[in-house]
Design an enzyme around this catalytic site. Structure first.
Site, PDB file in Angstrom:
ATOM      1  N   ARG A   1       0.869  -1.189   0.000  1.00 45.04           N
ATOM      2  CA  ARG A   1       0.000   0.000   0.000  1.00 45.04           C
ATOM      3  C   ARG A   1       0.896   1.227   0.000  1.00 45.04           C
ATOM      4  NH1 ARG A   1      -5.125   2.196   3.328  1.00 45.04           N
ATOM      5  NH2 ARG A   1      -6.042   0.633   1.987  1.00 45.04           N
TER       6      ARG A   1
ATOM      7  N   HIS B   1      -7.242   0.698  -6.387  1.00 46.25           N
ATOM      8  CA  HIS B   1      -7.493  -0.024  -5.134  1.00 46.25           C
ATOM      9  C   HIS B   1      -8.266  -1.307  -5.493  1.00 46.25           C
ATOM     10  CE1 HIS B   1      -7.808  -0.811  -0.997  1.00 46.25           C
ATOM     11  NE2 HIS B   1      -8.628   0.136  -0.598  1.00 46.25           N
TER      12      HIS B   1
ATOM     13  N   CYS C   1     -16.196   2.758   0.838  1.00 41.28           N
ATOM     14  CA  CYS C   1     -15.033   1.901   1.122  1.00 41.28           C
ATOM     15  C   CYS C   1     -14.537   2.077   2.556  1.00 41.28           C
ATOM     16  CB  CYS C   1     -13.922   2.185   0.120  1.00 41.28           C
ATOM     17  SG  CYS C   1     -13.440   3.928   0.087  1.00 41.28           S
TER      18      CYS C   1
ATOM     19  N   ASP D   1     -16.774   8.140  -1.486  1.00 45.62           N
ATOM     20  CA  ASP D   1     -15.475   7.981  -0.814  1.00 45.62           C
ATOM     21  C   ASP D   1     -15.061   9.377  -0.342  1.00 45.62           C
ATOM     22  OD1 ASP D   1     -12.945   7.140   0.006  1.00 45.62           O
ATOM     23  OD2 ASP D   1     -12.143   6.876  -2.022  1.00 45.62           O
TER      24      ASP D   1
ATOM     25  N   GLN E   1     -10.292  -3.620  -2.929  1.00 42.87           N
ATOM     26  CA  GLN E   1     -11.507  -2.966  -2.420  1.00 42.87           C
ATOM     27  C   GLN E   1     -12.715  -3.278  -3.297  1.00 42.87           C
ATOM     28  OE1 GLN E   1     -12.101  -0.762   0.339  1.00 42.87           O
ATOM     29  NE2 GLN E   1     -14.179  -1.207  -0.301  1.00 42.87           N
TER      30      GLN E   1
HETATM   31  N1  NVA Z   1      -9.566   7.212  -1.826  1.00 42.03           N
HETATM   32  C1  NVA Z   1      -9.190   6.874  -0.463  1.00 42.03           C
HETATM   33  C2  NVA Z   1      -9.480   5.434  -0.216  1.00 42.03           C
HETATM   34  C3  NVA Z   1      -9.178   4.961   1.174  1.00 42.03           C
HETATM   35  C4  NVA Z   1      -9.454   3.505   1.351  1.00 42.03           C
HETATM   36  C5  NVA Z   1      -7.731   7.200  -0.236  1.00 42.03           C
HETATM   37  O1  NVA Z   1      -6.913   6.892  -1.111  1.00 42.03           O
HETATM   38  O2  NVA Z   1      -7.408   7.769   0.799  1.00 42.03           O
HETATM   39  N1   CP Z   2     -11.128   0.720   2.578  1.00 42.27           N
HETATM   40  C1   CP Z   2      -9.847   0.680   2.975  1.00 42.27           C
HETATM   41  O1   CP Z   2      -8.935   0.373   2.221  1.00 42.27           O
HETATM   42  O2   CP Z   2      -9.658   0.966   4.300  1.00 42.27           O
HETATM   43  P1   CP Z   2      -8.252   1.157   4.998  1.00 42.27           P
HETATM   44  O3   CP Z   2      -7.641   2.410   4.440  1.00 42.27           O
HETATM   45  O4   CP Z   2      -8.583   1.258   6.460  1.00 42.27           O
HETATM   46  O5   CP Z   2      -7.396  -0.041   4.683  1.00 42.27           O
END
Ligand code: NVA
Ligand code: CP
Length: 314
Positions: free
Chosen positions: A110, A137, A273, A232, A140
């Site tokens: 990640r 992602h 998400c 989101d 997800q």
């Molecule tokens: N779009 C968000 C998703 C978090 C799971 C981010 O990248 O912060």
């Molecule tokens: N939805 C998701 O990826 O959550 P986290 O950022 O907590 O892993």
């Protein structure tokens, strides 16, 4: 346990190189894994295997899903943040990948750049799972489609509307998986946040093959008839400096009860998400209300991630 050839040793970086049939198989396997978990089955399908969990950004769900899904089946997950290891600092990504590939059965990444997760896959020689980058992602959205199917049966032909920051990693991944699976997908976003044209071009042949109608619009009225409304956060991780400007731009796109009513359907569901900022992209009464499936969706992260690892690691 049903089996499927062709998964062994593969990475999941986006959904681009998975066929609709392969995604269908992973969805069915996820449902089987969930049923087994509800029955209390204890299995050791990752016994003797190791998983490196690399994190440049924070995570609750993704980390916990990978760590528990792998560990409870006898595998050994190792959490490694950028505080702990060299990742492009003092050592190239390629060299780190080569070393991790000698010690681990698989790697989850990640972080920021899609190029990093791709380099890990190229140089490690083991399956690499994208647990979120700035661009995609993928794990997800498998959970999202599973959750949609728990409410409506097969996702094909259903209408899913993403309302909010249309160029973010979740919206982009939804566009890919929906175009593969024949889910009608509408991104409702201000023009300045449209998903890039390159992605739309990539999705075009997939949508033509599956029958998916993929649309991008600024018009909130297009939620009409939607089976599911998805949103989101307005500023993703790494975009904190844009938080205030985004809040001003996206205020008309908040998912609240009035917007849910505009689907014209009582049975439409709400997806997110998570993490969510209640009062910004979604009102508390929607995410905590009867149409919300956000908590099932969070649980399904674990079942889908286990299914992906079972398919690619055994
Ligand atoms: N779009 C968000 C998703 C978090 C799971 C981010 O990248 O912060
Ligand atoms: N939805 C998701 O990826 O959550 P986290 O950022 O907590 O892993």
């Amino acid at each position: 346990m049903n089996t499927h050839t062709g998964f062994q040793g593969r990475s999941l970086l986006t959904w681009q190189d998975y066929t609709p049939e392969e995604i269908r198989y992973l969805l069915d396997l996820s449902k089987q894994v969930k049923t087994e978990a509800k029955q209390g089955a204890v299995q050791q399908r990752f016994l003797g295997k190791t998983l490196a969990l690399l994190f440049e950004k924070r995570s609750t769900r993704t980390r916990c899903a990978f760590e528990t899904a792998f560990g409870e089946e006898g595998g050994h997950p190792v959490f490694l943040s950028t505080q702990d290891i060299q990742l492009g600092v003092k050592e190239s990504i390629e060299d780190t990948a080569r070393v991790l590939g000698r010690m681990f059965s698989a790697i989850q990444f990640r972080g920021f750049k899609q190029a990093t997760v791709e380099a890990l896959a190229t140089y490690s020689g083991v399956p690499v799972y994208n647990g979120l980058t700035d661009e995609f992602h993928p794990t997800q959205v498998l959970a999202d489609i599973m959750t949609l199917e728990e409410s409506f049966g097969n996702a094909k032909g259903r209408k899913l509307c993403f309302v909010g920051d249309g160029r973010n990693n979740v919206a982009r991944s939804l566009m890919l998986i929906c175009s593969k699976l024949g889910v009608h997908f509408t991104v409702i976003t201000p023009p300045s946040l449209n998903p890039d044209l390159k992605l739309k071009e990539t999705c075009k042949p997939f949508a033509a093959a599956s029958g998916a109608n993929i649309r991008v619009t600024a018009d909130i009225a297009e939620v009409s008839g939607a089976d599911a409304i998805y949103t989101d956060v307005w500023a993703s991780m790494g975009e904190e400096a844009q938080k205030d400007a985004r809040a001003r731009l996206l205020a008309p796109y908040q998912v609240n009860q009035a917007l849910m009513t505009r689907t014209g359907r009582k049975d439409s569901i709400f997806l997110h998400c998570l993490p969510a900022i209640k009062g910004e992209e979604v009102s508390a009464d929607v995410i905590d209300g009867p149409q919300s499936r956000a908590w099932d969706e969070a649980e399904n992260r674990k079942h889908t991630i286990k299914a992906i690892m079972l398919a690619t690691l055994r």
